[in-house]
Structure formats: C-alpha cells, structure tokens
Scaffold this active site. Structure first.
Site, PDB file in Angstrom:
ATOM      1  N   HIS A   1      55.198 -32.731 -22.507  1.00  0.00           N
ATOM      2  CA  HIS A   1      54.031 -33.602 -22.535  1.00  0.00           C
ATOM      3  C   HIS A   1      54.207 -34.771 -23.520  1.00  0.00           C
ATOM      4  CE1 HIS A   1      49.823 -34.571 -21.857  1.00  0.00           C
ATOM      5  NE2 HIS A   1      49.576 -34.526 -23.163  1.00  0.00           N
TER       6      HIS A   1
ATOM      7  N   SER B   1      47.873 -38.744 -21.547  1.00  0.00           N
ATOM      8  CA  SER B   1      47.086 -37.535 -21.765  1.00  0.00           C
ATOM      9  C   SER B   1      45.600 -37.863 -21.564  1.00  0.00           C
ATOM     10  CB  SER B   1      47.374 -36.961 -23.151  1.00  0.00           C
ATOM     11  OG  SER B   1      46.900 -35.647 -23.256  1.00  0.00           O
TER      12      SER B   1
END
Length: 651
Positions: A625, A510
């Site tokens: 994610h 991320s």
C-alpha cells in the site's frame, strides 16, 4: 541551479535514530541506492564542533545504534546467514565485530549507555511473509481473523518472538521470555533492575487492539501491567524517570478506536496511578506528517531531563513542537515550522533534533533549552542544496462555509512555461487521520519542478488539530471533507492569480484516492485526475482489506451488518458514482496492497471503462500500500513518471 527530479531521491539523505554518547550524537543516515534498487543506511556521528565520523557503512541497512559503556552496538546483515545480527565497535576505533549468531533476525535493540546489559528481540518463523514463486508451493492455512498486514505480508501464526538479555563482558545471551507477537523494547531503568516494553494486552483476542506498557523485573522474572487503568488503550512510548519512581507514557485510551488523539500520560509507581496530562490540548503526540522522505525514525517522543522534569515532542497544526514539563504542568520550548524526525537529549540542558522542512530536506540541529538558542550541527544534503533549488511554499488559512478553519499550502511551480497561467494540482493526503505540514515532500518538489503548482490542505478528519476536528469526518465521508478540499483549492485560485482555472487537476492516495475518486464522480471541474491505491467500494473492502472489517465500521459509524449498513456503505462508495465520471482518470495500485487491495482499483477501472470514461490502469508489481513512500526505488521513479505523463497529456 536546477529543480528537483525524481532521480534526485537517490542523492538526498536523511538522519534518524539519534542517540548520545562519548561526547557525540550518533545517528542513522538513510539513502536509496539505484544500482541495487534498495534502501541503505550507514551509522555516523557528529560532535559539538561539527566533526562527522562514519562507524558502520556495510551494504544494506545498518540500524538500531545504542551506546553501552565504551562500545557502539548496532544491527546489520550477516553476509553468511543474510540475517540481521548484532555487531559492536569500540568507540576508540577499530573494526566492527559480530556478537550474535542467531538463526533468525535480530529485530529490536535496547541499552542504557551507563548500564551493564543490552536487550534484543528475535523473530523465528518458517513461513515467508511475502509473495514468492516456487516449483513446489505449499498451501497456506488461515486460522486467525488477522492473517495479513500491509507492508509485511502474510502473518505466520506459528511465529515465535523471543527477548534476550546480552552481557557485553561475556558476549553471552540469556532468553528472558517469548511470545506469539512482537513487542517493542522501550527503556531500561537506571538501576538496571527493570525494562519497559509495549505488547498486546489480550494476545488471544483478535478483536481487541489494546497495546499496553509493561515493566519486566529482572530479579523476579515477571512483568507488571503499567497501563491496566486504560486496558483497551494503545501506547507506543514509555520512559522511566532516573529514580524509576515515575514513568512518562505516550498513547491513547482508544475510546474512538481508529481516530483517537495521542496523549501524554504520567504514571506514579508507588501509587500505581496513571494520569492523562493532555486531554484538553489540541496537539497530538504522534508527530508523523504525510510525506515521502522520512525513513527509519525511532518513534520515540519522550525523555526525562531529571527526576522532576521531562521532555516530549508533539505535532500541532501541521508542524512539530517540543515541550518541557514537571508534574501536570508543561511549557513549549520549540515551535519551528518543521517536522521533528527524531531527537536525543544532550548534557547541560540541550537537545539534538533531526528535522525536516518544506525547503530543507533534513538537518541535525542543537537546541539549548536554557538560552533558547539553536545551532546547526549537520546537513547531509549540503552539497546537493548548493546545486539545486527547492520550490517556494506559501502557507495559508481559510474558512469553509460552515465556519471551520483550515490550513493549506501552495507550492509554487519552479520556472513554469507560462508564469501567468500555471496549471494547479490539488493533492489530498491519506488517512484520513493524517496531516500535511511543514516537512520535505520529494514528490511535490518533483511536480513543482515539472511546471505544476501544488495545493494541499488539511480537511476535517486530519490530525494535529484536536479530537473534535479529527473525529468530524466519522460517518460523513464525502460531505464536509469534500467541501474542505475544494474550498482550499478555491481559496488558492482566488489569492494566487497566476493559477490557471482552466487547468485544474486532482490526485491522492488511500483516503486521498477515495477523495479523488469521489470528486470525479461529483464534479467535472478537473482537467484530469490520478487516483492511487484507493478506497472504492466499502462493501468489498470490508472483507478483503487487512483492516477493513474494523476500520470501515469506525470510519463510517456503523457496521456492514447493522441496520442500514449495506446501504450506507454503498452510498459512501465512489463506485456508486462511477457512471458519472467524465474526467480523464489514471488509476495506480500496488499488486501486493493489503490495505486497499487492488480489486478496489480493478472495480473502478472496469466501471469507468464500461461507461465510456477515459481511463488508464497501471499495476505496480511487488508493491504494498505504501510503495510511494517505501516501495522499490525503481517503481517509485516509474510512478512519478506515470503521473507526469498523464497530466502532461491532458493539458
């Protein structure tokens, strides 16, 4: 004894959702099951003597334990409908029985142990949220600005969320109200007249992110807006004092949107006055740390000891703390180097914590607030720890050239092949408004057992260091934060001579993926790199990420359509420097990622490959994610194996 392997994640367990009743601490025990490739949990209890009992051990997730009178209530999956329903079992023993038969899932439960009612919430939706293949698929119409959310999938704008009151004496439910968005059930007043919940303040305004606290009155059937003085704020926890004259709250005023520190508030019911108690404090009431082991925590951080005294937990400089207070004054009562997953207050000024530390996956401990004495009650991994070694971790502090102080950690390689030349992996956390700290990190233990030393630091932008530190990265991505992570690595290289300067590696996901991708475009010091679910191109992320259109603006300091916005977005994008990448680069991304969509990774792979760089791209199916924390267990194992194979092949 052996170190930690990726497969050991199937053996390790953690406790969360602590609640007290009948002289016992009830909790959810979480674990992963390799055979079903799924997450599971049971409900257990432990008493003062350390006696452990199992109350619910059905297949799948048993969760949301609450005590009501002489019964334990919890949610579990109904075998017939495959929906989460409410079950109960008498505290004297017996067999659990199902008490709700809703056509949809029961998603939240709340009760007061000495009260007479239980609340639960349901979600009705005819549209599946995740991707699936059908013989005759239907189109999906998008009408909302916010139409998807990572980890959930597609949002059904026709969904209906209903809140019910359940009478245990008659086993009947009455619907209180319903809405288009979920709420969070937080607390019931001791007189059984009101309950607190959090909900969107302006549900029809998709550009307003306010999440307020509301009090519902059972008699008038109306809700009052408790946090109206901070109407744009985001609040996540609230608790009535026993006499219901005061309310303790946790949240923020959202004045810095995505990076506002979480505060403690006190609300006087008669004066309808809301007061921020911790504006000048450096600790943060959001106590989550960047790691991969925590499961199903309740999210609660507040409790009342009596009408005058309260209790709360917070995070400070990468570890948890606990406080007691009265009015606007509070004092610290717990300051161990660990993370508090969950807690529950006990009689006689005692509290039970579920905690995690670098070298202790999880345990339940009891703290006597009067004597300031601590006792261990339950370690779900006692047998495992008698047969395995955790890697040693040293904490250090360092200062960057511009005078900023930072915390860092050095996890020693476990039994490296060459003890005088240990390869070192610099790992960067996500966020950037997150924090590494004193908590168990399975992945790091795996890499350490595989022969790599791990260095991880909290650069500017991290939480738990106060508002100024957290906001310092805004508009400055790739500047001071980049210097911080490299300075932390340099400090470790200078102070731990066994680290091999010729074998430095970098990885992150991320924001950590952004930093990894940024680094390989600006330096050739690393032997190899692993960038995961990364921010690569701020311009395209603006319209494809579930949060991009507001997150990008709050983090970069201006909007895409502002003057100079397009140029600034490109300047801050690792993609702009892809032609400079000569470091062998592994790219990992989930195909369901809605936060940093896989197109981000596709762009970087294409650019690096086109310019002749050595790179490999691995796509993980059915993965959102955060799949390294809560994705399919088999793919979590595969991901770790892929990282180790890449690093090993570049020694």
């Amino acid at each position: 004894m052996s170190g930690i392997t990726s497969q050991d994640l199937f053996k390790l367990k953690s406790a969360s959702q602590l609640t007290y009743g009948d002289g016992k601490i009830f909790f959810v025990e979480n674990f992963l099951d390799a055979k079903s490739n799924s997450y599971n949990s049971t409900i257990k209890s432990v008493d003062e003597s350390g006696l452990v009992q199992t109350w619910a051990n059905g297949k799948g997730i048993n969760s949301n334990p609450v005590i009501l009178g002489e019964s334990l209530y919890f949610t579990a999956k109904d075998d017939r409908s495959k929906k989460n329903q409410l079950f109960t079992i008498n505290l004297k023993g017996g067999v659990a029985t199902q008490v709700t038969f809703e056509k949809t899932d029961v998603i939240d439960v709340l009760a007061l142990s000495d009260g007479h009612r239980l609340l639960f919430q349901t979600k009705k939706s005819d549209i599946p949220s995740k991707f699936k293949t059908e013989d005759f698929p239907k189109t999906r119409q998008v009408k909302r600005l916010i139409s998807r959310f990572d980890g959930l999938g597609w949002i059904d704008d026709q969904a209906v969320y209903a809140t019910f009151s359940f009478d245990p004496s008659t086993k009947s439910s009455v619907e209180l109200f319903q809405g288009k968005y979920p709420i969070s059930l937080l607390d019931i007043s001791s007189d059984d007249r009101q309950f607190l919940y959090s909900a969107k303040n302006l549900p029809d305004d998709e550009q307003d992110f306010g999440e307020g606290i509301y009090a519902y009155d059972f008699a008038s059937k109306k809700s009052s807006f408790i946090t109206k003085d901070e109407a744009k704020g985001q609040f996540f926890d609230a608790r009535f004092s026993p006499d219901a004259n005061k309310i303790l709250l946790a949240g923020d005023d959202e004045h810095l949107r995505n990076n506002t520190k979480q505060e403690l508030y006190l609300y006087d019911v008669s004066e309808q006055k809301l007061t921020n108690l911790t504006r000048e404090a450096d600790f943060d009431l959001s106590s989550h740390l960047a790691a991969d082991f925590e499961q199903q925590s309740s999210g609660r951080v507040l409790a009342w000891i009596d009408n005058a005294n309260y209790f709360f937990t917070a995070a400070y400089h990468g570890h948890s703390q606990a406080f007691t207070g009265s009015g606007s004054q509070f004092r610290i009562v717990y300051n161990e180097l660990n993370q508090i997953y969950d807690f529950t207050l006990l009689p006689n000024a005692q509290v039970a914590f579920s905690v995690s530390a670098q070298s202790k996956a999880n345990e339940i401990v009891k703290l006597d607030l009067k004597a300031n004495a601590q006792f261990q009650l339950y370690n779900p991994n006692l047998k495992f720890e008698s047969e395995h070694d955790y890697a040693k971790v040293d904490r250090f502090t360092f200062q960057t050239a511009d005078g900023w102080d930072h915390d860092g950690w050095y996890m020693h390689a476990l039994d490296p092949k060459d003890k005088e030349n240990v390869p070192v992996l610099l790992y960067v956390h996500g966020g950037p408004h997150g924090a590494y700290g004193e908590t168990f990190f399975h992945e790091f233990q795996v890499h350490a057992s595989h022969g790599y030393a791990i260095v991880f630091v909290n650069p500017r932008g991290s939480t738990t260091y106060g508002q100024k530190f957290e906001s310092a990265v805004i508009g400055h991505y790739g500047e001071g934060d980049y210097a911080d992570v490299l300075a932390g690595l340099d400090y470790a290289l200078d102070h731990f001579p066994e680290l091999d300067r010729d074998h430095q590696y970098i990885a992150g996901g991320s924001y950590g993926g952004f930093m990894t991708s940024w680094a390989v475009g600006h330096t050739q010091r690393f032997k190899a790199a692993v960038t995961q679910r990364s921010v690569i191109n701020w311009i395209s992320m603006w319209g494809t990420s579930d949060i991009g259109w507001f997150f990008n603006e709050s983090e970069l300091g201006l909007g895409l359509y502002d003057e100079g916005g397009l140029a600034e977005y490109w300047k801050r994008s690792p993609l702009a420097y892809a032609q400079n990448v000569t470091t062998p680069l592994l790219i990992q991304a989930g195909e369901w990622d809605m936060r940093c969509p896989i197109e981000q990774s596709e762009q970087f792979y294409t650019a690096v490959k086109q310019h002749g760089g050595e790179t490999k791209f691995i796509r993980y199916p059915q993965s959102f994610h955060g799949f390294s924390r809560d994705g399919l267990p088999s793919l979590r194992m595969q991901r770790l194996s892929d990282i180790e194979s890449w690093l090993d092949s570049h020694k």
